[in-house]
Motif scaffolding. Structure first.
Motif, PDB file in Angstrom:
ATOM      1  N   ASP A 141      30.783  43.254  30.266  1.00 38.35           N
ATOM      2  CA  ASP A 141      29.750  43.107  29.224  1.00 38.35           C
ATOM      3  C   ASP A 141      30.436  41.961  28.407  1.00 38.35           C
ATOM      4  OD1 ASP A 141      27.386  43.966  27.923  1.00 38.35           O
ATOM      5  OD2 ASP A 141      28.809  44.539  26.369  1.00 38.35           O
ATOM      6  N   PHE A 142      31.660  41.913  28.087  1.00 43.30           N
ATOM      7  CA  PHE A 142      32.057  40.717  27.504  1.00 43.30           C
ATOM      8  C   PHE A 142      32.010  39.346  28.201  1.00 43.30           C
ATOM      9  CE2 PHE A 142      35.938  38.087  26.564  1.00 43.30           C
ATOM     10  CZ  PHE A 142      35.702  37.549  25.315  1.00 43.30           C
ATOM     11  N   ALA A 143      32.301  39.494  29.539  1.00 41.65           N
ATOM     12  CA  ALA A 143      31.792  38.338  30.273  1.00 41.65           C
ATOM     13  C   ALA A 143      30.509  37.944  30.199  1.00 41.65           C
ATOM     14  CB  ALA A 143      32.329  38.527  31.748  1.00 41.65           C
ATOM     15  N   LEU A 169      35.507  31.979  29.516  1.00 41.11           N
ATOM     16  CA  LEU A 169      35.167  32.948  30.597  1.00 41.11           C
ATOM     17  C   LEU A 169      35.987  32.888  31.897  1.00 41.11           C
ATOM     18  CD1 LEU A 169      32.972  34.822  31.639  1.00 41.11           C
ATOM     19  CD2 LEU A 169      31.632  32.825  32.117  1.00 41.11           C
ATOM     20  N   GLU A 170      36.330  31.665  32.260  1.00 45.22           N
ATOM     21  CA  GLU A 170      37.139  31.600  33.705  1.00 45.22           C
ATOM     22  C   GLU A 170      38.212  32.085  33.424  1.00 45.22           C
ATOM     23  OE1 GLU A 170      38.859  28.078  36.518  1.00 45.22           O
ATOM     24  OE2 GLU A 170      37.409  27.592  35.073  1.00 45.22           O
ATOM     25  N   ARG A 174      39.927  35.288  35.396  1.00 43.26           N
ATOM     26  CA  ARG A 174      40.967  35.452  36.104  1.00 43.26           C
ATOM     27  C   ARG A 174      42.216  36.203  35.736  1.00 43.26           C
ATOM     28  NH1 ARG A 174      41.485  30.317  35.567  1.00 43.26           N
ATOM     29  NH2 ARG A 174      43.087  30.076  33.761  1.00 43.26           N
ATOM     30  N   GLY A 175      42.518  36.248  34.388  1.00 42.53           N
ATOM     31  CA  GLY A 175      43.421  37.061  33.734  1.00 42.53           C
ATOM     32  C   GLY A 175      43.429  38.367  33.765  1.00 42.53           C
ATOM     33  N   HIS A 176      41.969  38.713  33.875  1.00 41.46           N
ATOM     34  CA  HIS A 176      41.861  40.190  33.483  1.00 41.46           C
ATOM     35  C   HIS A 176      40.872  40.931  34.460  1.00 41.46           C
ATOM     36  CE1 HIS A 176      43.590  40.644  29.434  1.00 41.46           C
ATOM     37  NE2 HIS A 176      43.093  39.437  29.078  1.00 41.46           N
ATOM     38  N   VAL A 177      39.479  41.305  34.289  1.00 43.23           N
ATOM     39  CA  VAL A 177      38.918  41.888  35.336  1.00 43.23           C
ATOM     40  C   VAL A 177      38.788  41.222  36.705  1.00 43.23           C
ATOM     41  CG1 VAL A 177      36.530  40.584  34.996  1.00 43.23           C
ATOM     42  CG2 VAL A 177      36.291  42.874  35.798  1.00 43.23           C
ATOM     43  N   GLY A 178      38.964  39.867  36.943  1.00 41.46           N
ATOM     44  CA  GLY A 178      38.920  39.468  38.358  1.00 41.46           C
ATOM     45  C   GLY A 178      40.381  39.696  39.038  1.00 41.46           C
ATOM     46  N   ILE A 206      31.203  39.188  44.076  1.00 40.21           N
ATOM     47  CA  ILE A 206      30.386  38.124  44.367  1.00 40.21           C
ATOM     48  C   ILE A 206      30.648  37.237  42.953  1.00 40.21           C
ATOM     49  CG2 ILE A 206      28.614  36.734  44.567  1.00 40.21           C
ATOM     50  CD1 ILE A 206      27.887  38.659  46.899  1.00 40.21           C
ATOM     51  N   MET A 207      30.116  37.899  41.977  1.00 43.34           N
ATOM     52  CA  MET A 207      30.147  37.141  40.722  1.00 43.34           C
ATOM     53  C   MET A 207      31.640  36.887  40.231  1.00 43.34           C
ATOM     54  SD  MET A 207      26.818  36.738  40.146  1.00 43.34           S
ATOM     55  CE  MET A 207      27.173  36.052  38.420  1.00 43.34           C
ATOM     56  N   LEU A 208      32.357  37.732  40.295  1.00 43.57           N
ATOM     57  CA  LEU A 208      33.891  37.409  39.936  1.00 43.57           C
ATOM     58  C   LEU A 208      34.353  36.155  40.822  1.00 43.57           C
ATOM     59  CD1 LEU A 208      35.192  41.170  39.164  1.00 43.57           C
ATOM     60  CD2 LEU A 208      34.170  39.286  37.358  1.00 43.57           C
ATOM     61  N   ARG A 209      34.034  36.250  41.978  1.00 42.12           N
ATOM     62  CA  ARG A 209      34.379  35.038  42.682  1.00 42.12           C
ATOM     63  C   ARG A 209      33.750  33.701  42.238  1.00 42.12           C
ATOM     64  NH1 ARG A 209      33.166  36.913  47.492  1.00 42.12           N
ATOM     65  NH2 ARG A 209      31.337  35.397  47.680  1.00 42.12           N
ATOM     66  N   LEU A 210      32.457  33.623  42.058  1.00 43.61           N
ATOM     67  CA  LEU A 210      31.712  32.628  41.701  1.00 43.61           C
ATOM     68  C   LEU A 210      32.142  32.048  40.134  1.00 43.61           C
ATOM     69  CD1 LEU A 210      28.372  33.493  42.962  1.00 43.61           C
ATOM     70  CD2 LEU A 210      30.020  31.768  43.759  1.00 43.61           C
TER      71      LEU A 210
END
Length: 211
Positions: A141-143, A169-170, A174-178, A206-210
């Motif tokens: 939700d934050f993203a 955002l990146e 990278r540092g949290h949810v991803g 997919i979305m976390l990768r993009l």
């Protein structure tokens, strides 16, 4: 508005919309109304092949449901949501999708860092959602919130703010949810009971990768 800016804005809008939709999938136990909404998604208009395939799984299940909140497909989805996202027991599903559970962070620094980041960007959704700051639905939700701010910056012609938000955002992904979602995704695979949530998990990956 030039075609390049229009395309950039459209891409940013799509990203924000999908991230916020994903957050809702994790944050809210499915109801007939939310499932019915998925029936109206124009899947074939989605340009990205991988994203389109994920939505096919979600909408395919939704279109197989029948009207009425207590229909079997709705109950099946509620069971799947609980099993996948609430951490009922190790024998029943994966560990619940909280960052601290997957990173082993047992202190308070993670929560204070997340809270400060949320407040710095003007986000208070975690308190409205009544969940921990490190829950996957809150982090997504934050993203999505950041992605929406990026759209606003583009519409306002503020390229500096767009670039700043893109970096935030990146860095957050990278540092949290991803950083921990891949492990949750792996654990969840053997417990998924419906194509609906298989599509949700695949789309998240997919979305976390993009992003």
């Amino acid at each position: 508005m030039s075609s390049v800016i229009e395309e950039k804005t459209m891409a940013a809008e799509n990203e924000a919309e999908i991230l916020l939709l994903l957050a809702a999938f994790y944050n809210f136990n499915p109801e007939s109304s939310s499932i019915d909404a998925m029936k109206n998604v124009d899947v074939e208009s989605i340009g990205d092949d991988e994203v389109r395939e994920c939505f096919r799984k979600i909408t395919g299940y939704a279109n197989d449901t029948v009207a009425g909140e207590e229909s079997d497909p709705v109950i099946e989805l509620k069971r799947d949501w609980t099993k996948l996202f609430r951490g009922v027991s190790p024998a029943y599903g994966p560990k619940a999708p909280y960052e601290a559970l997957y990173t082993g962070d047992k202190g308070t620094k993670l929560f204070s860092d997340l809270t400060q980041l949320y407040l710095d960007e003007g986000y208070c959704g975690y308190s409205e959602l009544k969940n921990r700051q490190d829950y996957i639905g809150v982090e997504l939700d934050f993203a999505g919130f950041l992605a929406l701010l990026r759209v606003n910056a583009l519409n306002a012609g503020d390229s500096a703010e767009f670039d700043r938000l893109s970096e935030v955002l990146e860095s957050f992904v990278r540092g949290h949810v991803g950083s921990w979602f891949p492990q949750f995704y792996k654990e969840a695979q053997e417990h998924i009971g419906t194509d609906y949530y298989r599509g949700v998990l695949d789309l998240t990956a997919i979305m976390l990768r993009l992003t």
